[in-house]
Design an enzyme around this catalytic site. Structure first.
Site, PDB file in Angstrom:
ATOM      1  N   ARG A   1      -0.086  -3.908  -2.860  1.00  0.00           N
ATOM      2  CA  ARG A   1      -0.875  -2.864  -2.219  1.00  0.00           C
ATOM      3  C   ARG A   1      -1.132  -3.272  -0.773  1.00  0.00           C
ATOM      4  O   ARG A   1      -1.422  -4.436  -0.490  1.00  0.00           O
ATOM      5  CB  ARG A   1      -2.212  -2.643  -2.948  1.00  0.00           C
ATOM      6  CG  ARG A   1      -2.064  -2.004  -4.328  1.00  0.00           C
ATOM      7  CD  ARG A   1      -1.639  -0.541  -4.217  1.00  0.00           C
ATOM      8  NE  ARG A   1      -1.442   0.073  -5.526  1.00  0.00           N
ATOM      9  CZ  ARG A   1      -0.270   0.212  -6.121  1.00  0.00           C
ATOM     10  NH1 ARG A   1       0.837  -0.237  -5.533  1.00  0.00           N
ATOM     11  NH2 ARG A   1      -0.168   0.794  -7.300  1.00  0.00           N
TER      12      ARG A   1
ATOM     13  N   GLU B   1      -1.549   3.409   4.590  1.00  0.00           N
ATOM     14  CA  GLU B   1      -0.351   4.180   4.253  1.00  0.00           C
ATOM     15  C   GLU B   1      -0.625   5.693   4.212  1.00  0.00           C
ATOM     16  O   GLU B   1      -1.636   6.113   3.663  1.00  0.00           O
ATOM     17  CB  GLU B   1       0.122   3.702   2.879  1.00  0.00           C
ATOM     18  CG  GLU B   1       1.508   4.090   2.494  1.00  0.00           C
ATOM     19  CD  GLU B   1       1.951   3.355   1.221  1.00  0.00           C
ATOM     20  OE1 GLU B   1       2.449   4.033   0.313  1.00  0.00           O
ATOM     21  OE2 GLU B   1       1.786   2.128   1.166  1.00  0.00           O
TER      22      GLU B   1
ATOM     23  N   HIS C   1       7.532   2.387   0.607  1.00  0.00           N
ATOM     24  CA  HIS C   1       6.891   2.312  -0.719  1.00  0.00           C
ATOM     25  C   HIS C   1       7.872   2.757  -1.811  1.00  0.00           C
ATOM     26  O   HIS C   1       7.622   3.722  -2.528  1.00  0.00           O
ATOM     27  CB  HIS C   1       5.625   3.170  -0.743  1.00  0.00           C
ATOM     28  CG  HIS C   1       4.676   2.787  -1.845  1.00  0.00           C
ATOM     29  ND1 HIS C   1       3.327   2.949  -1.761  1.00  0.00           N
ATOM     30  CD2 HIS C   1       4.892   2.244  -3.085  1.00  0.00           C
ATOM     31  CE1 HIS C   1       2.746   2.532  -2.867  1.00  0.00           C
ATOM     32  NE2 HIS C   1       3.680   2.092  -3.687  1.00  0.00           N
TER      33      HIS C   1
END
Length: 331
Positions: A245, A274, A292
């Site tokens: 993360r 993000e 991602h």
């Protein structure tokens, strides 16, 4: 005859997800690929559904859950198509009696593959060299052309030794790497032996590793786990890899460390804010940036989508969802 439940699918997901849901209820789905509804749109659409199938990029906070819990029909369950669920206020969901599920396990191998791919890519300067060739700059072999770092026999430090971390360790054994790990909970000796892992405190791991790969969940305790102090402990020849993360790393501190050559480079699949990325990272050749995609194989995404749907079906049929995050809602 009982009214069929209403199910909201917030984003375009693999086709395998829809048939099980359509078998039990009426499905309203966002079918535009790549479209993520803004929060206010999600808040407008969510209330009045029995079940919500969502993804990590959907903000399922207390305000949203309370609106759905006070509507008719009342929200019964949120099924997250992700292993992580920090996008969902699980505490609020539990208080409101709303079940929450995730999709663990099925993406572990695929994510580990990508983590190792990032490691090799940044060490051997593969994206940088590929851009060089495409730009027409390759004029022939040279003894110093794009020299990088060896992966074989190097020391890999894993922050987090859960499912994915242990699978990365298995990948590393093929490269005859020494593998250190740090985790809040130390593994049993037999697991350390199986995966050829050596436990080390975090500071020691950072000092000794040639590659540091992060595999910890995002929790309040892991926010900015890697910041200015931690980066300063790493070797100037070391690389940082993150497929967990984004907020686990202080991104501004990472930029400063790269600019000061405190570390050699980084491979990132996730970002602190993000989809926004620190602009300086976009200009650095010693940083590999991905959008991602750690679990983005057809097989894995299909399995994740089907698992999320099956969690909803199980709840609807009165069974315990296989991947229930908050079992206390069942009483």
């Amino acid at each position: 005859m009982a009214e069929r439940p209403k199910i909201l699918v917030t984003q375009r997901v693999p086709d395998v997800a829809y048939p099980p849901l359509e078998t039990i209820g009426e499905v309203e789905a966002n079918m535009e690929e790549g479209l993520i509804w803004p929060y206010e749109e999600l808040l407008r659409r969510g209330p009045g559904h029995d079940y919500i199938f969502c993804l990590l990029t959907d903000q399922i906070d207390a305000r949203f859950l309370e609106a759905c819990a006070s509507a008719t029909p009342r929200l019964k369950m949120v099924a997250n198509m992700a292993v992580g669920y920090n996008n969902i206020d699980v505490e609020a969901a539990t208080r409101l009696g709303i079940a929450v599920s995730n999709t663990p396990g099925v993406l572990s191998d695929t994510t580990a593959d990508l983590a190792f791919g990032l490691l090799i890519a940044v060490a051997r300067r593969i994206p940088e060299a590929e851009r060089f060739v495409r730009a027409g700059k390759f004029k022939g072999w040279g003894p110093l052309l794009f020299c990088g770092a060896d992966v074989h026999h190097a020391t890999l430090g894993l922050i987090g030794a859960g499912r994915i971390g242990k699978i990365v360790a298995k990948r590393a054994s093929g490269f005859e790497m020494r593998v250190l790990y740090y985790d809040v909970y130390r593994l049993p000796p037999e697991e350390e032996a199986t995966y050829h892992l050596t436990y080390a405190p975090l500071d020691e791991l950072l000092r000794e590793s040639d590659f540091v790969s992060i595999h910890t969940p995002y929790l309040p305790s892991t926010h900015h786990l890697i910041g200015e102090r931690e980066l300063s402990l790493m070797k100037p020849t070391a690389y940082l890899i993150n497929t967990s993360r984004g907020p686990v790393i202080d991104e501004k501190a990472l930029v400063r460390a790269l600019q000061a050559k405190q570390i050699a480079g980084a491979g990132l699949d996730v970002y602190e804010h993000e989809p926004a990325i620190e602009p300086e990272l976009l200009t650095m050749d010693n940083v590999v940036l991905l959008p991602h995609i750690a679990s983005a194989s057809y097989a894995t995404r299909n399995q994740m989508a089907l698992m999320a749907s099956n969690n909803i079906v199980a709840y609807h049929e009165g069974r315990r969802p296989p991947n229930l995050v908050n079992p206390e809602v069942l009483g």
